[in-house]
Design a protein around this motif. Structure first.
Motif, PDB file in Angstrom:
ATOM      1  N   TYR A   1      -3.290  19.115  22.797  1.00  0.00           N
ATOM      2  CA  TYR A   1      -4.111  20.164  22.213  1.00  0.00           C
ATOM      3  C   TYR A   1      -5.579  19.963  22.565  1.00  0.00           C
ATOM      4  N   GLY A   2      -6.176  20.962  23.183  1.00  0.00           N
ATOM      5  CA  GLY A   2      -7.583  20.900  23.530  1.00  0.00           C
ATOM      6  C   GLY A   2      -7.845  20.485  24.961  1.00  0.00           C
ATOM      7  N   ASP A   3      -6.805  20.103  25.698  1.00  0.00           N
ATOM      8  CA  ASP A   3      -6.988  19.719  27.097  1.00  0.00           C
ATOM      9  C   ASP A   3      -7.054  20.981  27.952  1.00  0.00           C
ATOM     10  N   SER A   4      -8.094  21.090  28.764  1.00  0.00           N
ATOM     11  CA  SER A   4      -8.254  22.262  29.611  1.00  0.00           C
ATOM     12  C   SER A   4      -7.183  22.318  30.694  1.00  0.00           C
ATOM     13  N   ASN A   5      -6.619  21.156  31.030  1.00  0.00           N
ATOM     14  CA  ASN A   5      -5.537  21.118  32.016  1.00  0.00           C
ATOM     15  C   ASN A   5      -4.241  21.501  31.316  1.00  0.00           C
ATOM     16  N   VAL A   6      -3.841  22.758  31.485  1.00  0.00           N
ATOM     17  CA  VAL A   6      -2.686  23.288  30.770  1.00  0.00           C
ATOM     18  C   VAL A   6      -1.434  22.540  31.210  1.00  0.00           C
ATOM     19  N   GLY A   7      -0.674  22.103  30.242  1.00  0.00           N
ATOM     20  CA  GLY A   7       0.566  21.400  30.538  1.00  0.00           C
ATOM     21  C   GLY A   7       1.158  20.854  29.260  1.00  0.00           C
ATOM     22  N   SER A   8       2.452  20.602  29.263  1.00  0.00           N
ATOM     23  CA  SER A   8       3.119  20.041  28.097  1.00  0.00           C
ATOM     24  C   SER A   8       4.157  19.039  28.571  1.00  0.00           C
ATOM     25  N   VAL A   9       4.588  18.190  27.671  1.00  0.00           N
ATOM     26  CA  VAL A   9       5.559  17.152  27.995  1.00  0.00           C
ATOM     27  C   VAL A   9       6.808  17.374  27.155  1.00  0.00           C
ATOM     28  N   HIS A  10       7.949  17.487  27.812  1.00  0.00           N
ATOM     29  CA  HIS A  10       9.218  17.687  27.123  1.00  0.00           C
ATOM     30  C   HIS A  10       9.839  16.332  26.797  1.00  0.00           C
ATOM     31  N   ALA A  11      10.487  16.268  25.645  1.00  0.00           N
ATOM     32  CA  ALA A  11      11.090  14.997  25.228  1.00  0.00           C
ATOM     33  C   ALA A  11      12.282  15.272  24.322  1.00  0.00           C
ATOM     34  N   HIS A  12      12.873  14.178  23.839  1.00  0.00           N
ATOM     35  CA  HIS A  12      14.013  14.254  22.927  1.00  0.00           C
ATOM     36  C   HIS A  12      13.601  13.712  21.563  1.00  0.00           C
ATOM     37  N   LYS A  13      13.930  14.444  20.529  1.00  0.00           N
ATOM     38  CA  LYS A  13      13.560  14.029  19.178  1.00  0.00           C
ATOM     39  C   LYS A  13      14.082  12.643  18.850  1.00  0.00           C
ATOM     40  N   VAL A  14      15.305  12.359  19.261  1.00  0.00           N
ATOM     41  CA  VAL A  14      15.915  11.079  18.897  1.00  0.00           C
ATOM     42  C   VAL A  14      15.138   9.898  19.490  1.00  0.00           C
ATOM     43  N   ILE A  15      14.574  10.079  20.682  1.00  0.00           N
ATOM     44  CA  ILE A  15      13.777   9.015  21.304  1.00  0.00           C
ATOM     45  C   ILE A  15      12.464   8.828  20.550  1.00  0.00           C
ATOM     46  N   LEU A  16      11.792   9.932  20.263  1.00  0.00           N
ATOM     47  CA  LEU A  16      10.514   9.851  19.547  1.00  0.00           C
ATOM     48  C   LEU A  16      10.694   9.240  18.164  1.00  0.00           C
ATOM     49  N   MET A  17      11.740   9.643  17.472  1.00  0.00           N
ATOM     50  CA  MET A  17      11.986   9.145  16.122  1.00  0.00           C
ATOM     51  C   MET A  17      12.337   7.668  16.122  1.00  0.00           C
TER      52      MET A  17
ATOM     53  N   PRO B   1       7.516   5.530  13.874  1.00  0.00           N
ATOM     54  CA  PRO B   1       7.742   5.964  12.487  1.00  0.00           C
ATOM     55  C   PRO B   1       6.965   7.236  12.140  1.00  0.00           C
ATOM     56  N   VAL B   2       5.861   7.477  12.811  1.00  0.00           N
ATOM     57  CA  VAL B   2       5.084   8.692  12.558  1.00  0.00           C
ATOM     58  C   VAL B   2       5.848   9.917  13.058  1.00  0.00           C
ATOM     59  N   PHE B   3       6.380   9.832  14.275  1.00  0.00           N
ATOM     60  CA  PHE B   3       7.202  10.931  14.787  1.00  0.00           C
ATOM     61  C   PHE B   3       8.453  11.115  13.918  1.00  0.00           C
ATOM     62  N   ARG B   4       9.001  10.021  13.432  1.00  0.00           N
ATOM     63  CA  ARG B   4      10.189  10.117  12.590  1.00  0.00           C
ATOM     64  C   ARG B   4       9.891  10.921  11.325  1.00  0.00           C
ATOM     65  N   ALA B   5       8.742  10.622  10.714  1.00  0.00           N
ATOM     66  CA  ALA B   5       8.366  11.340   9.498  1.00  0.00           C
ATOM     67  C   ALA B   5       8.148  12.824   9.785  1.00  0.00           C
ATOM     68  N   MET B   6       7.560  13.125  10.935  1.00  0.00           N
ATOM     69  CA  MET B   6       7.329  14.523  11.314  1.00  0.00           C
ATOM     70  C   MET B   6       8.633  15.291  11.480  1.00  0.00           C
ATOM     71  N   LEU B   7       9.572  14.664  12.202  1.00  0.00           N
ATOM     72  CA  LEU B   7      10.755  15.384  12.654  1.00  0.00           C
ATOM     73  C   LEU B   7      11.929  15.317  11.684  1.00  0.00           C
ATOM     74  N   GLU B   8      11.933  14.342  10.783  1.00  0.00           N
ATOM     75  CA  GLU B   8      13.003  14.260   9.796  1.00  0.00           C
ATOM     76  C   GLU B   8      12.753  15.193   8.611  1.00  0.00           C
ATOM     77  N   ASN B   9      11.489  15.391   8.289  1.00  0.00           N
ATOM     78  CA  ASN B   9      11.146  16.201   7.118  1.00  0.00           C
ATOM     79  C   ASN B   9      10.891  17.655   7.513  1.00  0.00           C
ATOM     80  N   ASP B  10      10.781  18.484   6.512  1.00  0.00           N
ATOM     81  CA  ASP B  10      10.575  19.915   6.744  1.00  0.00           C
ATOM     82  C   ASP B  10       9.100  20.183   7.008  1.00  0.00           C
ATOM     83  N   MET B  11       8.651  19.750   8.189  1.00  0.00           N
ATOM     84  CA  MET B  11       7.267  19.950   8.580  1.00  0.00           C
ATOM     85  C   MET B  11       7.212  20.952   9.723  1.00  0.00           C
TER      86      MET B  11
END
Length: 265
Positions: A99-115, A119-129
């Motif tokens: 977010y905020g990078d002038s070089n437009v682009g995104s990175v695709h990933a798997h929730k299970v790997i991030l979680m 622990p921060v990604f886990r909290a994001m993706l396990e809860n209703d956020m």
């Protein structure tokens, strides 16, 4: 003395198999004395008394080393496979956006790997956020290149660093509690620490709770205090963050007291 029966083993150094007479034409006559047995390693053709060894130690150790090498190769291949999955967005289920990078682009990933890795990604993706509902995670103050390397590390535990990338990844590692990556970046920066970088690295480490880097930079500064006072970097730090300068002086004075010679009585 009665002739001794010979045994051999193959493939697995820990398993013994009798050797038939047809395979041992040059052996002595075989009797049924079970108390006197010699084992022969089919790899190196050496004989071993069961009372002494029972198996060929050299070949056994070599087999164990080979097994460990295979295990490492398998883990490396698994990591590479996981990384290659990043190349196929259709197989992923979450998108990270710098977010905020002038070089437009995104990175695709798997929730299970991030979680699993954060622990921060886990909290994001396990809860209703919002991130869990939308499947998109916006990450502020990071470039696309740094985010790409960060996600790559989560999959492979590998990262190609220079000083700038180490700073970026350490910030992300601190934010998302990826402890191994944070320690890796700290060790990288400590190994390249010198007088020119000490003040900036200390201020950076102080801001991002990088204790190892902070202690190393502070030790270098207090050992060379006369070289820093009056320098441009010291003047900048004094103007922008006087609190850190005070802490450096306190550490320097404490060190002087601790290293001073005791008074003679």
């Amino acid at each position: 003395m009665p002739p001794r029966r010979r045994c051999g083993y193959a493939a697995n150094p820990g398993r013994l198999h009798p050797v038939s007479d047809s395979d041992t034409d040059n052996y002595d006559d075989v009797d049924d004395d079970e108390d006197n047995i010699t084992m022969r390693c089919l790899s190196c053709e050496e004989d071993y008394d069961p009372d002494d060894a029972g198996t060929c130690k050299e070949c056994y150790d070599e087999a164990n080393e080979t097994e460990e090498e295979y295990k490492r190769e398998i883990e490396e291949l698994k990591s590479k496979v996981n990384f290659l999955k990043l190349m196929y967005p259709a197989c992923t289920d979450v998108i990270l956006v710098p977010y905020g990078d002038s070089n437009v682009g995104s990175v695709h990933a798997h929730k299970v790997i991030l979680m699993n890795r954060s622990p921060v990604f886990r909290a994001m993706l396990e809860n209703d956020m919002e991130e869990s509902r939308s499947g998109t995670i916006k990450i502020a103050d990071v470039s696309y290149d740094a985010l790409r390397v960060f996600v790559n590390y989560l999959y492979t535990s590998e990262a190609c660093l220079d000083d700038q990338m180490a700073f970026h990844l350490l910030v992300l590692a601190e934010k998302y509690e990826v402890k191994n990556l944070k320690a890796y970046c700290e060790k990288f920066l400590i190994a390249r620490l010198n007088l020119d970088k000490a003040l900036a690295n200390y201020a950076f480490a102080h801001q991002h709770n990088a204790k190892q880097l902070q202690d190393s930079a502070l030790a270098l500064i207090t050992d060379n205090m006369n070289k820093f006072i009056g320098s441009e970097g010291y003047a900048d730090l004094k103007a922008t963050n006087p609190r850190i300068v005070v802490e450096i002086f306190e550490a320097y004075l404490a060190k002087q007291v601790n290293t001073a010679s005791p008074l003679k009585t």
